[in-house]
Design a protein around this motif. Sequence first.
Motif, PDB file in Angstrom:
ATOM      1  N   GLY A 177      25.862  58.564  93.452  1.00  0.00           N
ATOM      2  CA  GLY A 177      24.721  59.418  93.751  1.00  0.00           C
ATOM      3  C   GLY A 177      23.403  58.895  93.228  1.00  0.00           C
ATOM      4  N   PRO A 178      22.356  59.736  93.305  1.00  0.00           N
ATOM      5  CA  PRO A 178      21.004  59.303  92.945  1.00  0.00           C
ATOM      6  C   PRO A 178      20.763  59.311  91.440  1.00  0.00           C
ATOM      7  N   ALA A 179      19.640  58.684  91.072  1.00  0.00           N
ATOM      8  CA  ALA A 179      19.096  58.768  89.706  1.00  0.00           C
ATOM      9  C   ALA A 179      20.105  58.397  88.627  1.00  0.00           C
ATOM     10  N   LEU A 180      20.785  57.276  88.794  1.00  0.00           N
ATOM     11  CA  LEU A 180      21.729  56.833  87.771  1.00  0.00           C
ATOM     12  C   LEU A 180      20.993  55.958  86.756  1.00  0.00           C
ATOM     13  N   PRO A 181      20.948  56.357  85.494  1.00  0.00           N
ATOM     14  CA  PRO A 181      20.275  55.527  84.481  1.00  0.00           C
ATOM     15  C   PRO A 181      20.918  54.147  84.384  1.00  0.00           C
ATOM     16  N   TRP A 182      20.125  53.174  83.970  1.00  0.00           N
ATOM     17  CA  TRP A 182      20.645  51.816  83.864  1.00  0.00           C
ATOM     18  C   TRP A 182      21.835  51.748  82.917  1.00  0.00           C
ATOM     19  N   SER A 183      21.756  52.465  81.817  1.00  0.00           N
ATOM     20  CA  SER A 183      22.864  52.447  80.857  1.00  0.00           C
ATOM     21  C   SER A 183      24.135  53.024  81.467  1.00  0.00           C
ATOM     22  N   ALA A 184      23.981  54.072  82.293  1.00  0.00           N
ATOM     23  CA  ALA A 184      25.139  54.668  82.952  1.00  0.00           C
ATOM     24  C   ALA A 184      25.713  53.728  84.007  1.00  0.00           C
ATOM     25  N   LEU A 185      24.830  53.003  84.691  1.00  0.00           N
ATOM     26  CA  LEU A 185      25.298  52.029  85.674  1.00  0.00           C
ATOM     27  C   LEU A 185      26.119  50.938  84.990  1.00  0.00           C
ATOM     28  N   ALA A 186      25.623  50.456  83.868  1.00  0.00           N
ATOM     29  CA  ALA A 186      26.375  49.437  83.117  1.00  0.00           C
ATOM     30  C   ALA A 186      27.710  49.984  82.652  1.00  0.00           C
ATOM     31  N   SER A 187      27.720  51.233  82.174  1.00  0.00           N
ATOM     32  CA  SER A 187      28.966  51.850  81.731  1.00  0.00           C
ATOM     33  C   SER A 187      29.961  51.968  82.883  1.00  0.00           C
ATOM     34  N   ALA A 188      29.451  52.346  84.059  1.00  0.00           N
ATOM     35  CA  ALA A 188      30.325  52.478  85.225  1.00  0.00           C
ATOM     36  C   ALA A 188      30.930  51.138  85.623  1.00  0.00           C
ATOM     37  N   VAL A 189      30.152  50.078  85.503  1.00  0.00           N
ATOM     38  CA  VAL A 189      30.663  48.743  85.820  1.00  0.00           C
ATOM     39  C   VAL A 189      31.762  48.348  84.845  1.00  0.00           C
ATOM     40  N   TYR A 190      31.562  48.622  83.564  1.00  0.00           N
ATOM     41  CA  TYR A 190      32.591  48.317  82.572  1.00  0.00           C
ATOM     42  C   TYR A 190      33.872  49.106  82.840  1.00  0.00           C
ATOM     43  N   ARG A 191      33.720  50.354  83.236  1.00  0.00           N
ATOM     44  CA  ARG A 191      34.889  51.220  83.431  1.00  0.00           C
ATOM     45  C   ARG A 191      35.608  50.965  84.750  1.00  0.00           C
ATOM     46  N   ALA A 192      34.841  50.777  85.820  1.00  0.00           N
ATOM     47  CA  ALA A 192      35.445  50.671  87.149  1.00  0.00           C
ATOM     48  C   ALA A 192      35.701  49.235  87.592  1.00  0.00           C
ATOM     49  N   SER A 193      35.043  48.279  86.948  1.00  0.00           N
ATOM     50  CA  SER A 193      35.197  46.858  87.283  1.00  0.00           C
ATOM     51  C   SER A 193      35.009  46.572  88.776  1.00  0.00           C
ATOM     52  N   PRO A 194      33.897  46.997  89.353  1.00  0.00           N
ATOM     53  CA  PRO A 194      33.670  46.719  90.779  1.00  0.00           C
ATOM     54  C   PRO A 194      33.365  45.241  91.001  1.00  0.00           C
ATOM     55  N   GLN A 195      33.457  44.839  92.235  1.00  0.00           N
ATOM     56  CA  GLN A 195      33.057  43.484  92.625  1.00  0.00           C
ATOM     57  C   GLN A 195      31.639  43.479  93.189  1.00  0.00           C
ATOM     58  N   THR A 196      31.226  44.627  93.741  1.00  0.00           N
ATOM     59  CA  THR A 196      29.923  44.725  94.405  1.00  0.00           C
ATOM     60  C   THR A 196      29.212  45.999  93.975  1.00  0.00           C
ATOM     61  N   VAL A 197      27.929  45.878  93.676  1.00  0.00           N
ATOM     62  CA  VAL A 197      27.080  47.032  93.357  1.00  0.00           C
ATOM     63  C   VAL A 197      25.891  47.036  94.309  1.00  0.00           C
ATOM     64  N   VAL A 198      25.647  48.189  94.931  1.00  0.00           N
ATOM     65  CA  VAL A 198      24.465  48.368  95.779  1.00  0.00           C
ATOM     66  C   VAL A 198      23.604  49.456  95.144  1.00  0.00           C
ATOM     67  N   LEU A 199      22.384  49.112  94.797  1.00  0.00           N
ATOM     68  CA  LEU A 199      21.477  50.053  94.137  1.00  0.00           C
ATOM     69  C   LEU A 199      20.339  50.407  95.085  1.00  0.00           C
ATOM     70  N   TRP A 200      20.194  51.695  95.346  1.00  0.00           N
ATOM     71  CA  TRP A 200      19.196  52.187  96.300  1.00  0.00           C
ATOM     72  C   TRP A 200      17.930  52.605  95.580  1.00  0.00           C
ATOM     73  N   SER A 201      16.784  52.178  96.137  1.00  0.00           N
ATOM     74  CA  SER A 201      15.479  52.644  95.669  1.00  0.00           C
ATOM     75  C   SER A 201      14.649  53.058  96.869  1.00  0.00           C
ATOM     76  N   GLN A 202      14.103  54.254  96.813  1.00  0.00           N
ATOM     77  CA  GLN A 202      13.344  54.799  97.932  1.00  0.00           C
ATOM     78  C   GLN A 202      11.875  54.437  97.880  1.00  0.00           C
ATOM     79  N   THR A 203      11.323  54.369  96.679  1.00  0.00           N
ATOM     80  CA  THR A 203       9.901  54.087  96.520  1.00  0.00           C
ATOM     81  C   THR A 203       9.704  53.018  95.453  1.00  0.00           C
ATOM     82  N   PRO A 204       8.560  52.315  95.487  1.00  0.00           N
ATOM     83  CA  PRO A 204       8.283  51.310  94.466  1.00  0.00           C
ATOM     84  C   PRO A 204       8.259  51.872  93.045  1.00  0.00           C
TER      85      PRO A 204
END
Length: 223
Positions: free
Chosen positions: A128-155
């Motif tokens: 979902g939206p508004a995931l803090p960078w620290s939470a994104l890193a935590s999710a990568v450590y926990r889920a061990s994905p191969q691919t991450v797509v990060l969405w940004s709507q505005t600059p």
Amino acid sequence: MLTEPMPAETVEIARKQVSLAADDLDGNAVATLVLELAETWGVPALWEQVCRPLLAGLSGRTAAEVAVEHALCEGVRVGVDVYRREPGRSLPTDGVLLAGAEQEAHCLGLHALAAALREQGRGCLHLGPALPWSALASAVYRASPQTVVLWSQTPVTARAYRLVRFARDFPGLRVYGAGPGWIEPLGAPVGYLGSLPTAVAACLSGAPRRDAHHIRYGSVSYR
């Protein structure tokens, strides 16, 4: 479900029907139309030929336009979220993690991507939206994905340097930016996804990051 582009006449009719439903603030009608079009033509054609152009055409300058825009966005979100969902059946995520950038409240394009992956019999971990960078890193450590797509709507929420640093912190991870917010160049090892078909291919192919297409994924701003 067909895979070829929608004919021009079909696109025109579909846009008119969806637009009228949104003008009536009938999100349920929008969702029904979206679901029907996805079942017939597939999510990529629906998104690229109907949803994206309609969303781009809404300026949101007046209170009435904002209300219509919200009805349209919510109807599209509900429609694509329902598409190909089977309660109790887990689809293989294939190591794909989707999330909105920190403080980014909108990630409708990721809902479309998740639906397009389900269409291919694949799932994803959509946080979902508004995931803090620290939470994104935590999710990568926990889920061990191969691919991450990060969405940004505005600059405002697109931190190109931060995304590059994140990718370098996880050298075995394929990292992509998506959405119209990424106006600054995304240097290696980050790729930029420019269309829904390209995004689906990137999530499913497992190609190295250097092969990513550096083109824009959603060149319009959705409110």
